[in-house]
Structure formats: structure tokens, C-alpha cells
Scaffold this motif. Structure first.
Motif, short mmCIF file in Angstrom:
data_model
loop_
_atom_site.label_atom_id
_atom_site.label_comp_id
_atom_site.label_asym_id
_atom_site.label_seq_id
_atom_site.Cartn_x
_atom_site.Cartn_y
_atom_site.Cartn_z
N LEU A 9 -5.80 -18.84 -0.88
CA LEU A 9 -6.76 -17.77 -1.28
C LEU A 9 -6.99 -17.11 -2.53
CD1 LEU A 9 -6.97 -15.46 2.38
CD2 LEU A 9 -8.13 -17.56 1.73
N ASN A 10 -7.96 -16.66 -3.08
CA ASN A 10 -8.23 -16.28 -4.43
C ASN A 10 -8.31 -14.65 -4.10
OD1 ASN A 10 -10.83 -16.06 -3.93
ND2 ASN A 10 -11.50 -17.94 -4.49
N ARG A 11 -8.44 -14.01 -5.12
CA ARG A 11 -8.75 -12.56 -5.13
C ARG A 11 -9.80 -12.44 -4.54
NH1 ARG A 11 -5.20 -9.18 -5.47
NH2 ARG A 11 -4.36 -10.06 -7.16
N GLU A 12 -10.91 -12.97 -4.40
CA GLU A 12 -12.18 -12.68 -3.96
C GLU A 12 -12.02 -12.87 -2.41
OE1 GLU A 12 -16.46 -14.71 -3.69
OE2 GLU A 12 -15.71 -14.29 -5.62
N GLU A 13 -11.53 -13.87 -2.10
CA GLU A 13 -11.22 -14.01 -0.35
C GLU A 13 -10.36 -13.36 0.00
OE1 GLU A 13 -11.68 -18.93 -0.07
OE2 GLU A 13 -9.92 -18.22 -1.46
N LEU A 14 -9.24 -13.02 -0.63
CA LEU A 14 -8.31 -11.65 -0.18
C LEU A 14 -9.05 -10.40 0.22
CD1 LEU A 14 -5.42 -12.27 -2.45
CD2 LEU A 14 -5.38 -12.87 -0.21
N ASN A 15 -9.84 -9.90 -0.88
CA ASN A 15 -10.90 -8.94 -0.37
C ASN A 15 -11.82 -9.00 0.70
OD1 ASN A 15 -9.70 -7.20 -2.69
ND2 ASN A 15 -11.23 -8.34 -4.12
N LYS A 16 -12.55 -10.26 0.65
CA LYS A 16 -13.47 -10.66 1.91
C LYS A 16 -12.66 -10.46 3.33
CE LYS A 16 -16.37 -14.02 3.54
NZ LYS A 16 -17.04 -15.32 3.34
N TYR A 17 -11.43 -10.98 3.40
CA TYR A 17 -10.77 -10.82 4.40
C TYR A 17 -9.76 -10.08 4.85
CZ TYR A 17 -13.02 -15.34 4.86
OH TYR A 17 -13.91 -16.31 4.66
N HIS A 18 -9.86 -8.87 3.87
CA HIS A 18 -9.11 -7.69 4.05
C HIS A 18 -7.72 -8.08 3.97
CE1 HIS A 18 -12.92 -5.78 5.05
NE2 HIS A 18 -13.00 -6.82 6.03
N LEU A 19 -7.11 -8.98 3.31
CA LEU A 19 -5.78 -9.21 3.25
C LEU A 19 -5.34 -8.81 1.67
CD1 LEU A 19 -5.92 -12.73 4.58
CD2 LEU A 19 -5.13 -10.86 5.49
N ASN A 20 -5.83 -7.75 1.17
CA ASN A 20 -5.41 -7.22 -0.21
C ASN A 20 -4.73 -6.27 -0.16
OD1 ASN A 20 -7.52 -5.81 1.07
ND2 ASN A 20 -8.76 -5.47 -0.99
N TYR A 21 -3.47 -6.38 0.67
CA TYR A 21 -2.45 -5.36 0.75
C TYR A 21 -1.88 -4.75 -0.62
CZ TYR A 21 -2.60 -7.48 5.19
OH TYR A 21 -2.92 -8.35 6.32
N LYS A 22 -1.35 -3.73 -0.52
CA LYS A 22 -0.85 -2.96 -1.60
C LYS A 22 0.80 -3.37 -2.01
CE LYS A 22 -4.02 0.93 -1.30
NZ LYS A 22 -4.11 2.10 -1.12
N ASN A 23 1.20 -4.10 -0.94
CA ASN A 23 2.79 -4.44 -1.10
C ASN A 23 2.74 -6.18 -0.62
OD1 ASN A 23 3.08 -4.78 1.74
ND2 ASN A 23 3.31 -2.55 1.53
N ASN A 24 3.81 -6.51 -0.90
CA ASN A 24 4.07 -8.05 -0.26
C ASN A 24 5.02 -8.31 0.87
OD1 ASN A 24 6.37 -7.38 -1.46
ND2 ASN A 24 6.66 -8.89 -2.86
N ARG A 25 4.83 -7.26 1.51
CA ARG A 25 5.51 -7.39 3.03
C ARG A 25 4.87 -8.41 3.74
NH1 ARG A 25 4.89 -1.58 5.24
NH2 ARG A 25 4.74 -2.78 7.12
N MET A 26 3.56 -8.68 3.74
CA MET A 26 3.00 -9.64 4.69
C MET A 26 2.95 -10.98 4.02
SD MET A 26 2.21 -7.89 7.22
CE MET A 26 1.12 -8.91 8.32
#
Length: 111
Positions: A9-26
Motif C-alpha cells: 500500500l502507498n501513502r494514499e491507500e494507507l489514508n484511504k483504508y485508515h491504516l496510517n498509524y502514528k507508530n509501527n506497532r501494526m
């Protein structure tokens, strides 16, 4: 690396699918498979053939399902002819159960 099996997933897709977490725990990278592609072996299944798989985009028709509710708190039938955001199921269940603790959720229930 994009290929016939899927892509990261690119940055745009991360935002679209609400996966733009503030940390890398996921995780640091998210790979989505093309419909019909199975990743095997995996950490969830030990037997062949695989009985199911996740890791597809929510836009894939085979990822969609029915959600049926029968409750005295729902005074009329509600039917959606288009897919709805799965994240709305939790606030819907919370509302039907009358749990006030989660009343500050920012996602609207289905009804």
C-alpha cells in the motif's frame, strides 16, 4: 514491489483504508494480495488446503458480507443496497446494547 500477486500500500491507500498509524506497532509495510491469491504457509493455518484467507482490499466483492440485526431498539427495517464501511458495525452494536461508555465514538452507527 508491485507484481501479479499483489502490492504494498502507498501513502494514499494507507489514508484511504485508515491504516496510517502514528507508530509501527501494526507493521511497517502492508501488502495486499490480488483476489484469488493465497499466501501459504502462514501463521494462521497449518493444514492444506487453506480454508480461507484475508489480506485483500475491502473493495473486492468477495470480501463483502451481510450484516443482519433484529432488535426491539430498531423500529424499522434498514437496508443498504451498497457496501457500508465495516467500522460502522461496532458503534451500531454499542448503540443497540445501550453501552454509554463508547458514546464519544467518531464513527456513526448504521442507524
Amino acid at each position: 514491489v508491485d507484481n501479479q500477486y499483489g502490492h504494498y500500500l502507498n501513502r494514499e491507500e494507507l489514508n484511504k483504508y485508515h491504516l496510517n498509524y502514528k507508530n509501527n506497532r501494526m507493521g511497517e509495510l502492508f501488502f495486499v494480495a490480488e483476489p484469488g491469491v493465497l499466501l501459504f504457509p502462514n501463521f494462521y493455518q497449518k493444514h492444506k488446503p487453506a480454508k480461507g484467507m484475508h489480506g485483500y482490499l475491502p473493495d473486492v466483492k468477495e470480501q463483502q458480507s451481510y450484516f443482519i440485526v433484529h432488535s426491539v431498539k430498531s423500529n424499522r427495517p434498514v437496508k443498504y443496497n451498497v457496501p457500508v464501511d465495516m467500522r460502522r458495525l461496532f458503534p451500531t452494536a454499542i448503540k443497540l446494547l445501550g453501552i454509554e461508555k463508547y458514546s464519544s465514538l467518531q464513527i456513526e452507527p448504521l442507524f
